[in-house]
Design a protein around this motif. Structure first.
Motif, PDB file in Angstrom:
ATOM      1  N   VAL A 149       0.832  -1.205   0.000  1.00 38.51           N
ATOM      2  CA  VAL A 149       0.000   0.000   0.000  1.00 38.51           C
ATOM      3  C   VAL A 149       0.862   1.249   0.000  1.00 38.51           C
ATOM      4  CG1 VAL A 149      -1.724   1.288   1.313  1.00 38.51           C
ATOM      5  CG2 VAL A 149      -1.902  -1.205   1.135  1.00 38.51           C
ATOM      6  N   LEU A 150       1.896   1.254   0.828  1.00 38.46           N
ATOM      7  CA  LEU A 150       2.777   2.415   0.913  1.00 38.46           C
ATOM      8  C   LEU A 150       3.454   2.707  -0.415  1.00 38.46           C
ATOM      9  CD1 LEU A 150       4.229   4.561   2.659  1.00 38.46           C
ATOM     10  CD2 LEU A 150       5.952   2.821   3.170  1.00 38.46           C
ATOM     11  N   ALA A 151       3.957   1.682  -1.079  1.00 37.90           N
ATOM     12  CA  ALA A 151       4.652   1.885  -2.360  1.00 37.90           C
ATOM     13  C   ALA A 151       3.714   2.452  -3.421  1.00 37.90           C
ATOM     14  CB  ALA A 151       5.268   0.571  -2.829  1.00 37.90           C
ATOM     15  N   LEU A 152       2.496   1.936  -3.482  1.00 38.83           N
ATOM     16  CA  LEU A 152       1.552   2.390  -4.507  1.00 38.83           C
ATOM     17  C   LEU A 152       1.092   3.820  -4.253  1.00 38.83           C
ATOM     18  CD1 LEU A 152       0.206   1.389  -7.052  1.00 38.83           C
ATOM     19  CD2 LEU A 152      -1.670   0.513  -5.681  1.00 38.83           C
ATOM     20  N   LEU A 153       0.831   4.152  -3.004  1.00 41.33           N
ATOM     21  CA  LEU A 153       0.392   5.511  -2.688  1.00 41.33           C
ATOM     22  C   LEU A 153       1.509   6.529  -2.907  1.00 41.33           C
ATOM     23  CD1 LEU A 153      -1.742   4.892   0.536  1.00 41.33           C
ATOM     24  CD2 LEU A 153      -2.511   5.074  -1.833  1.00 41.33           C
ATOM     25  N   LEU A 154       2.738   6.153  -2.559  1.00 39.79           N
ATOM     26  CA  LEU A 154       3.871   7.063  -2.791  1.00 39.79           C
ATOM     27  C   LEU A 154       4.146   7.231  -4.282  1.00 39.79           C
ATOM     28  CD1 LEU A 154       6.427   6.035  -0.017  1.00 39.79           C
ATOM     29  CD2 LEU A 154       4.969   8.060  -0.094  1.00 39.79           C
ATOM     30  N   LEU A 155       3.940   6.174  -5.063  1.00 39.84           N
ATOM     31  CA  LEU A 155       4.127   6.286  -6.511  1.00 39.84           C
ATOM     32  C   LEU A 155       3.149   7.286  -7.116  1.00 39.84           C
ATOM     33  CD1 LEU A 155       5.484   5.268  -9.122  1.00 39.84           C
ATOM     34  CD2 LEU A 155       3.775   3.448  -9.191  1.00 39.84           C
ATOM     35  N   PHE A 156       1.910   7.264  -6.662  1.00 40.74           N
ATOM     36  CA  PHE A 156       0.918   8.217  -7.167  1.00 40.74           C
ATOM     37  C   PHE A 156       1.296   9.645  -6.803  1.00 40.74           C
ATOM     38  CE2 PHE A 156      -3.603   9.931  -6.871  1.00 40.74           C
ATOM     39  CZ  PHE A 156      -3.678  10.158  -8.235  1.00 40.74           C
ATOM     40  N   ILE A 157       1.777   9.856  -5.573  1.00 39.02           N
ATOM     41  CA  ILE A 157       2.192  11.197  -5.150  1.00 39.02           C
ATOM     42  C   ILE A 157       3.373  11.675  -5.986  1.00 39.02           C
ATOM     43  CG2 ILE A 157       3.244  12.497  -3.260  1.00 39.02           C
ATOM     44  CD1 ILE A 157       1.537  10.942  -1.325  1.00 39.02           C
ATOM     45  N   CYS A 158       4.360  10.813  -6.195  1.00 43.82           N
ATOM     46  CA  CYS A 158       5.538  11.203  -6.972  1.00 43.82           C
ATOM     47  C   CYS A 158       5.160  11.549  -8.413  1.00 43.82           C
ATOM     48  CB  CYS A 158       6.576  10.089  -6.946  1.00 43.82           C
ATOM     49  SG  CYS A 158       7.329   9.814  -5.334  1.00 43.82           S
ATOM     50  N   PHE A 159       4.245  10.799  -8.978  1.00 40.77           N
ATOM     51  CA  PHE A 159       3.833  11.077 -10.361  1.00 40.77           C
ATOM     52  C   PHE A 159       3.138  12.429 -10.454  1.00 40.77           C
ATOM     53  CE2 PHE A 159       1.153  10.773 -14.109  1.00 40.77           C
ATOM     54  CZ  PHE A 159       2.038  10.265 -15.047  1.00 40.77           C
ATOM     55  N   LEU A 160       2.249  12.732  -9.522  1.00 35.53           N
ATOM     56  CA  LEU A 160       1.589  14.036  -9.524  1.00 35.53           C
ATOM     57  C   LEU A 160       2.580  15.162  -9.280  1.00 35.53           C
ATOM     58  CD1 LEU A 160      -1.734  13.327  -7.566  1.00 35.53           C
ATOM     59  CD2 LEU A 160      -1.380  13.417 -10.034  1.00 35.53           C
ATOM     60  N   LEU A 161       3.629  14.870  -8.514  1.00 38.75           N
ATOM     61  CA  LEU A 161       4.614  15.904  -8.203  1.00 38.75           C
ATOM     62  C   LEU A 161       5.443  16.291  -9.417  1.00 38.75           C
ATOM     63  CD1 LEU A 161       5.913  17.633  -5.939  1.00 38.75           C
ATOM     64  CD2 LEU A 161       7.495  15.733  -5.549  1.00 38.75           C
ATOM     65  N   ILE A 162       5.862  15.321 -10.211  1.00 43.30           N
ATOM     66  CA  ILE A 162       6.745  15.608 -11.348  1.00 43.30           C
ATOM     67  C   ILE A 162       5.976  15.879 -12.629  1.00 43.30           C
ATOM     68  CG2 ILE A 162       8.537  14.161 -10.329  1.00 43.30           C
ATOM     69  CD1 ILE A 162       7.879  12.026 -12.412  1.00 43.30           C
ATOM     70  N   LEU A 163       4.665  15.654 -12.630  1.00 42.29           N
ATOM     71  CA  LEU A 163       3.888  15.761 -13.861  1.00 42.29           C
ATOM     72  C   LEU A 163       3.983  17.126 -14.531  1.00 42.29           C
ATOM     73  CD1 LEU A 163       2.035  14.176 -15.709  1.00 42.29           C
ATOM     74  CD2 LEU A 163       0.097  14.883 -14.314  1.00 42.29           C
ATOM     75  N   PRO A 164       3.891  18.258 -13.818  1.00 45.92           N
ATOM     76  CA  PRO A 164       3.892  19.545 -14.538  1.00 45.92           C
ATOM     77  C   PRO A 164       5.272  20.045 -14.937  1.00 45.92           C
ATOM     78  CG  PRO A 164       3.582  19.923 -12.208  1.00 45.92           C
ATOM     79  CD  PRO A 164       3.609  18.434 -12.389  1.00 45.92           C
ATOM     80  N   PHE A 165       6.340  19.379 -14.531  1.00 46.20           N
ATOM     81  CA  PHE A 165       7.675  19.876 -14.837  1.00 46.20           C
ATOM     82  C   PHE A 165       8.083  19.436 -16.243  1.00 46.20           C
ATOM     83  CE2 PHE A 165       7.643  19.801 -10.193  1.00 46.20           C
ATOM     84  CZ  PHE A 165       8.130  21.070  -9.923  1.00 46.20           C
ATOM     85  N   ARG A 166       8.555  20.385 -17.042  1.00 48.90           N
ATOM     86  CA  ARG A 166       8.893  20.113 -18.440  1.00 48.90           C
ATOM     87  C   ARG A 166      10.110  19.203 -18.567  1.00 48.90           C
ATOM     88  NH1 ARG A 166       9.631  25.790 -21.122  1.00 48.90           N
ATOM     89  NH2 ARG A 166      10.551  26.173 -19.069  1.00 48.90           N
ATOM     90  N   ALA A 167      10.983  19.194 -17.546  1.00 48.27           N
ATOM     91  CA  ALA A 167      12.200  18.386 -17.632  1.00 48.27           C
ATOM     92  C   ALA A 167      11.895  16.894 -17.751  1.00 48.27           C
ATOM     93  CB  ALA A 167      13.086  18.636 -16.411  1.00 48.27           C
ATOM     94  N   PHE A 168      10.782  16.459 -17.202  1.00 54.22           N
ATOM     95  CA  PHE A 168      10.424  15.042 -17.255  1.00 54.22           C
ATOM     96  C   PHE A 168       9.661  14.674 -18.523  1.00 54.22           C
ATOM     97  CE2 PHE A 168      10.955  16.056 -12.780  1.00 54.22           C
ATOM     98  CZ  PHE A 168      11.783  15.020 -12.364  1.00 54.22           C
TER      99      PHE A 168
END
Length: 294
Positions: A149-168
């Motif tokens: 559960v922890l890994a999946l929830l943290l993955l979703f947070i990380c994806f939302l965090l980096i989503l708007p950055f053009r570098a990714f």
């Protein structure tokens, strides 16, 4: 032939390869120069295209003021309404886990709502604050004791965090696919796992319709320009095909397809639909879930 000519000829023969050897580095340097120049021009063209697309997105009308609450409420309805888990989740899982997961789902949905409001072009402090609140909920609850559960929830947070950055470079069909998969499986899988201590195969199988629905409905939000309408010609038929495969030629399938076609036609009515598109998207997803998971 005289001896003088015989002595000069070897010098002339040895001088020929030396001249050719000096020409090769010059040719290589010239090729390197032109290749670097070509790469520099390609990079400049890419930057100009990115700047033009950003300017085009910035010129679009601001989304509706109810975008954030609509996304937050609608996503939680979608995540918690699936019948495979809804009738057992309150009985088989501890309340300390359920309420922590409810708080996490609310904060993460709010973060996504603010990203939708900015058209995934930037992340302001409200997105970071919502994601930080989600992290606080995770690490101050018993959810951290479940590694899956922890890994999946943290993955979703990380994806939302980096989503708007053009570098990714996630503002493309690949990023849309990742967002659709995580939106469909992150929180619902955690609910299913906490309720049953395992993930039901039928739940995973039936959830794929929601993956295609999310990819289709979020296409105009993720890519609000003409590229999004062209991509809708791919995500739309995939969603319709998945609906017909899972539901057949039934009234439920035709109702779902009719709502999807209406939502796609609205993307051509501008500029009004640029403001209400988030509301239309979340309404279409709620209808899909309510109709399909009956």
């Amino acid at each position: 032939m005289t001896k003088e000519n015989e002595t000069t000829n070897p010098d002339q023969q040895t001088s020929t390869p030396l001249d050719g050897a000096t020409d090769e580095p010059i040719q290589e340097k010239a090729a390197d120069f032109f290749s670097r120049s070509q790469r520099r021009q390609e990079q400049q063209q890419q930057q100009q295209q990115q700047q033009a697309s950003q300017a085009q997105v910035a010129a679009l009308p601001t989304p509706h003021r109810y975008t954030v609450p609509a996304i937050a409420v609608g996503l939680n309805i979608i995540w918690w309404q699936q019948p495979l888990i809804y009738h057992q989740v309150w009985q088989n899982a501890g309340n300390w886990q359920i309420w922590s997961l409810v708080a996490y789902s609310i904060f993460s949905a709010i973060a996504l709502g603010f990203l939708v409001k900015t058209r995934f072009a930037r992340a302001d402090w409200r997105v970071w604050a919502s994601l930080a609140a989600s992290l606080i909920v995770i690490f101050n609850s018993q959810l951290r004791s479940r590694f899956e559960v922890l890994a999946l929830l943290l993955l979703f947070i990380c994806f939302l965090l980096i989503l708007p950055f053009r570098a990714f470079q996630l503002k493309n069909p690949l990023g849309l696919a990742g967002l659709s998969i995580l939106l469909t499986f992150s929180v619902p899988i955690c609910i299913n796992y906490l309720a049953n201590n395992y993930v039901e195969p039928d739940f995973l199988k039936q959830s794929w319709l929601l993956v295609f629905a999310t990819a289709f409905y979020f296409t105009p939000l993720f890519l609000p320009t003409a590229k999004g309408r062209k991509l809708g010609l791919i995500t739309g038929p995939l969603f319709i095909l998945a609906t017909l495969i899972l539901e057949g030629f039934s009234p439920i399938a035709f109702l779902t397809i009719a709502v999807a076609l209406a939502a796609y036609c609205l993307t051509f009515v501008r500029p009004l639909t640029y403001q209400i598109q988030p509301l239309v998207v979340i309404f279409g997803l709620i209808v899909t879930v309510m109709v399909y998971y009956h």
